[in-house]
Design a protein around this motif. Structure first.
Motif, short mmCIF file in Angstrom:
data_model
loop_
_atom_site.label_atom_id
_atom_site.label_comp_id
_atom_site.label_asym_id
_atom_site.label_seq_id
_atom_site.Cartn_x
_atom_site.Cartn_y
_atom_site.Cartn_z
N GLU A 63 0.83 -1.21 0.00
CA GLU A 63 0.00 0.00 0.00
C GLU A 63 0.86 1.25 0.00
O GLU A 63 0.53 2.25 -0.66
CB GLU A 63 -0.93 0.00 1.21
N LEU A 64 1.97 1.24 0.75
CA LEU A 64 2.84 2.41 0.81
C LEU A 64 3.46 2.72 -0.55
O LEU A 64 3.60 3.89 -0.92
CB LEU A 64 3.95 2.18 1.84
N PRO A 99 0.14 7.00 3.75
CA PRO A 99 1.10 7.81 4.52
C PRO A 99 0.70 7.97 5.99
O PRO A 99 1.55 7.93 6.89
CB PRO A 99 1.09 9.16 3.78
N LEU A 100 -0.59 8.16 6.26
CA LEU A 100 -1.05 8.29 7.64
C LEU A 100 -0.91 6.99 8.40
O LEU A 100 -0.67 6.99 9.62
CB LEU A 100 -2.50 8.77 7.67
N SER A 101 -1.00 5.86 7.68
CA SER A 101 -0.88 4.57 8.35
C SER A 101 0.51 4.36 8.93
O SER A 101 0.68 3.61 9.89
CB SER A 101 -1.22 3.43 7.37
N MET A 106 3.23 3.33 14.14
CA MET A 106 4.31 3.53 15.12
C MET A 106 3.84 3.44 16.56
O MET A 106 4.65 3.40 17.47
CB MET A 106 4.98 4.89 14.88
N PHE A 107 2.53 3.40 16.77
CA PHE A 107 1.99 3.32 18.12
C PHE A 107 1.26 2.01 18.37
O PHE A 107 0.55 1.88 19.37
CB PHE A 107 1.06 4.52 18.38
N LEU A 108 1.44 1.04 17.48
CA LEU A 108 0.81 -0.26 17.63
C LEU A 108 1.86 -1.32 17.96
O LEU A 108 2.96 -1.30 17.39
CB LEU A 108 0.08 -0.66 16.35
#
Length: 255
Positions: A63-64, A99-101, A106-108
């Protein structure tokens, strides 16, 4: 070697480091099944909800790179058949921003050990980098390392549809900067040899060995979990942090 404490005094309270740690812990506790994973009481439904949650908020390499949404994603519902148990798939009922993912990923974290290991390294080494850069610049540095690690990893696994989660890439950048800026700082660590043996070593030795191990694991040698852990992201984040650390080393600390 497991780091415990560094002998490197601070001039001020590292509020951004503390905020990052608290945010990571709170997000983990809010994740489906995460709070139950420590006692092993997760159900199939909870595990499927967790899989759906990670699929939605994790950074998926394909996806990125191609900015394409998946046709099918876990729905969060489990199903048991004669062939076994699994999670149902369906069309996504949401729009995902690749991009937001990267930011949300980073917090998962997928387990208590994953979370606590990352937060331990961030607590020990992040405070001094924040002290050096100042709060805003440290936060930007942290995010830049995380984004670079995620996109760099995507380039090495361009066809992967497995979500990338965790703060490791950003924290690896912190370790790289620490190695360059404070190579002679003393770090207390525990060596698990029969029992935990405390030892104080220079930062260049501990962090240098950590980086070499990550680089070795990234090649697939020395570990059976190379396919499930994004060691390449650790290496990329560390290298960027070290490069940025060279630009900071000659500057006076920010007040």
């Amino acid at each position: 070697m497991i780091p415990v404490h560094d002998v490197n005094p601070l001039r001020r309270t590292p509020w951004v480091t503390y905020a990052l740690i608290v945010t990571n812990v709170v997000v983990f506790l809010r994740m489906p099944a995460a709070a139950h994973s420590l006692i092993g009481q997760t159900t199939l439904g909870q595990l499927c909800q967790l899989q759906a949650f990670i699929e939605r908020w994790g950074a998926v390499p394909v996806e990125l790179l191609h900015d394409q949404a998946p046709a099918l994603v876990p729905t969060g519902q489990g199903v048991v058949t004669q062939q076994g148990a699994g999670c149902l798939l369906g069309t996504p009922g949401y729009q995902k921003s690749p991009p937001l993912s990267v930011l949300t990923s980073m917090f998962l974290h997928n387990s208590w050990s994953h979370l606590l290991g990352n937060m331990l390294f961030l607590a020990i080494f992040g405070n001094n980098i924040e002290d050096r850069l100042g709060r805003i610049r440290f936060l930007l540095f942290y995010l830049a390392c995380g984004y670079t690690a995620a996109y760099g990893y995507a380039l090495t696994s361009s066809n992967s549809a497995v979500p990338l989660i965790g703060a490791s890439g950003a924290i690896a950048g912190v370790l790289g900067a620490y190695l360059v800026i404070y190579p002679r700082a003393r770090v207390w660590g525990l060596i698990p040899v029969l029992f935990f043996l405390p030892l104080r070593v220079p930062a260049w030795l501990m962090l240098g060995m950590w980086f070499l191990l990550q680089a070795l694991y990234a090649t697939g040698y020395g570990t059976a979990q190379a396919g499930s852990v994004a060691y390449a992201a650790h290496v990329i984040g560390f290298v960027l942090g070290a490069l940025l650390g060279f630009t900071m080393r000659g500057r006076a600390a920010v007040h």
